[in-house]
Motif scaffolding. Sequence first.
Motif, PDB file in Angstrom:
ATOM      1  N   SER A 184       8.359 -26.642  17.013  1.00  0.00           N
ATOM      2  CA  SER A 184       8.766 -25.234  17.001  1.00  0.00           C
ATOM      3  C   SER A 184       7.811 -24.468  17.915  1.00  0.00           C
ATOM      4  O   SER A 184       6.788 -25.000  18.335  1.00  0.00           O
ATOM      5  CB  SER A 184       8.724 -24.663  15.576  1.00  0.00           C
ATOM      6  OG  SER A 184       7.401 -24.464  15.152  1.00  0.00           O
ATOM      7  N   LEU A 185       8.167 -23.224  18.210  1.00  0.00           N
ATOM      8  CA  LEU A 185       7.324 -22.401  19.095  1.00  0.00           C
ATOM      9  C   LEU A 185       6.819 -21.180  18.338  1.00  0.00           C
ATOM     10  O   LEU A 185       7.475 -20.706  17.401  1.00  0.00           O
ATOM     11  CB  LEU A 185       8.122 -21.920  20.312  1.00  0.00           C
ATOM     12  CG  LEU A 185       8.785 -22.989  21.181  1.00  0.00           C
ATOM     13  CD1 LEU A 185       9.430 -22.345  22.407  1.00  0.00           C
ATOM     14  CD2 LEU A 185       7.778 -24.041  21.620  1.00  0.00           C
ATOM     15  N   SER A 186       5.659 -20.682  18.766  1.00  0.00           N
ATOM     16  CA  SER A 186       5.200 -19.405  18.209  1.00  0.00           C
ATOM     17  C   SER A 186       4.896 -18.438  19.336  1.00  0.00           C
ATOM     18  O   SER A 186       4.477 -18.843  20.429  1.00  0.00           O
ATOM     19  CB  SER A 186       3.960 -19.589  17.337  1.00  0.00           C
ATOM     20  OG  SER A 186       2.818 -19.717  18.132  1.00  0.00           O
ATOM     21  N   TYR A 187       5.122 -17.164  19.060  1.00  0.00           N
ATOM     22  CA  TYR A 187       4.957 -16.094  20.053  1.00  0.00           C
ATOM     23  C   TYR A 187       4.259 -14.947  19.337  1.00  0.00           C
ATOM     24  O   TYR A 187       4.835 -14.338  18.422  1.00  0.00           O
ATOM     25  CB  TYR A 187       6.358 -15.695  20.510  1.00  0.00           C
ATOM     26  CG  TYR A 187       6.497 -14.741  21.678  1.00  0.00           C
ATOM     27  CD1 TYR A 187       6.801 -15.217  22.943  1.00  0.00           C
ATOM     28  CD2 TYR A 187       6.410 -13.366  21.509  1.00  0.00           C
ATOM     29  CE1 TYR A 187       7.000 -14.349  24.022  1.00  0.00           C
ATOM     30  CE2 TYR A 187       6.607 -12.490  22.576  1.00  0.00           C
ATOM     31  CZ  TYR A 187       6.903 -12.998  23.829  1.00  0.00           C
ATOM     32  OH  TYR A 187       7.111 -12.150  24.897  1.00  0.00           O
ATOM     33  N   THR A 204      13.724 -20.636  24.561  1.00  0.00           N
ATOM     34  CA  THR A 204      13.688 -21.587  23.440  1.00  0.00           C
ATOM     35  C   THR A 204      15.002 -22.359  23.352  1.00  0.00           C
ATOM     36  O   THR A 204      15.015 -23.572  23.101  1.00  0.00           O
ATOM     37  CB  THR A 204      13.390 -20.831  22.126  1.00  0.00           C
ATOM     38  OG1 THR A 204      12.240 -20.010  22.329  1.00  0.00           O
ATOM     39  CG2 THR A 204      13.128 -21.783  20.978  1.00  0.00           C
ATOM     40  N   LEU A 212      11.765 -20.616  16.360  1.00  0.00           N
ATOM     41  CA  LEU A 212      10.819 -19.777  17.108  1.00  0.00           C
ATOM     42  C   LEU A 212      10.253 -18.725  16.152  1.00  0.00           C
ATOM     43  O   LEU A 212      11.005 -18.006  15.499  1.00  0.00           O
ATOM     44  CB  LEU A 212      11.561 -19.096  18.272  1.00  0.00           C
ATOM     45  CG  LEU A 212      10.866 -17.965  19.016  1.00  0.00           C
ATOM     46  CD1 LEU A 212       9.561 -18.425  19.661  1.00  0.00           C
ATOM     47  CD2 LEU A 212      11.806 -17.390  20.102  1.00  0.00           C
TER      48      LEU A 212
END
Length: 385
Positions: A184-187, A204, A212
């Motif tokens: 997963s991604l984090s912002y 994404t 995300l």
Amino acid sequence: MIDETEIYLDECPASPLGHILVLRSSMEGGNEPPYLSMDSINDVTIHLTHACNLKCRHCYLSAGKPLSGELNVDDWLHILDKLRDLEVKYVYLLGGEPTLLIKRGLLRIISHAKDLGLYVSMSTNGTLINRENALQLKRAGLDQVQVSLDGPNPAVNDVIRGFGSFNKAIRAINVFREVGIAVSLSYTVIPDNAYYVIDMVKLTERLRVPVLTFIRAQEFGRARENGLSLSDELARMVIKDLMRIRTNVKLVLNGFRFSLSDLYEVYRKSRERLNALKIINYSTCPAGRSRFVIDSDGNVYGCELLMSKEFYEGNALRDDLRAIWRDGFRSFRGRRYAEIRPCSTCPMADLCNASCPARAFTAFGSVNSPDPYCPIIKELINKSR
Ligand code: SF4
Ligand code: SF4
């Protein structure tokens, strides 16, 4: 055709459990992440080191150099045994940058945690990842990884995270996917990148990453030094933008609740779906109730935003962790809600519990104070000026 984007709300800006559960259920084909009660230890965040090869402008830990007295791999294996005895479910490996330890015990730590039956997630900036070490992480048993990106392109991301970091993170995301590690991604949303959240969702999608997380930057560490907290106006714009996009990427929002226009409705219907929002953590602060944090020297705290002597609970290596869990965390467990005005008379108090003690402590010097991010409290403060 996507009817409705799935957006999950977790008010705690520090807890990783939201994205861990959403990614896990997404990979395992579940429709909803499981509901976990707050009555036992769900997750423990482990800062394996404060060392980091980047110097992100918003880092709440002000990471860079290792702490003095950081633990070695055998110490961490022993601590993991203790966590298993406490029936911890999830461990979240964090830094600094944990992959700096990939040749110094990280793989042994992960495989030991897996042997003990723990679910293991890790956060990384991705800059040190290649196919070979990604495969090693996979073989060690890493269940999932969250890669940090703070912009949808190098121009936005690299000003915040450092030159070249965007392309290296993209390479890591692709390699993790190729070797079969769920990603997963984090912002982290700060004023500089708040206008790019839609572009980030689109990136994404293109990367075929299912989850995300947007984290509202909090006024701690370098984010505080650099004045990077998000205004309510920008936070509301981010929420509005995310509510209108249609995507199959599941979105997790950490720390945005107080900028919702229908805050009261969210509370009232907190167990239900509301305007596409799902509530993961509605009773706010899990510190010392369903989670705790171990710093890289083994010191135990309720929350990573309050790792200071006032909140020191003992040492996970040297001390009896079961006794710490049984008797400790009094600042959090003993928070005197009834004495906190205006929370004591607020109709949402039984769900909100006066919100985040870390923000209250930082603003007013005591956890028995109101949360400065709450709009009701902001209004009162403005009126008294
Ligand atoms: S004090 Fe509680 S709500 Fe605030 S960041 Fe820490 S764990 Fe989350
Ligand atoms: S006044 Fe207190 S209890 Fe009410 S919403 Fe704000 S922080 Fe929560």
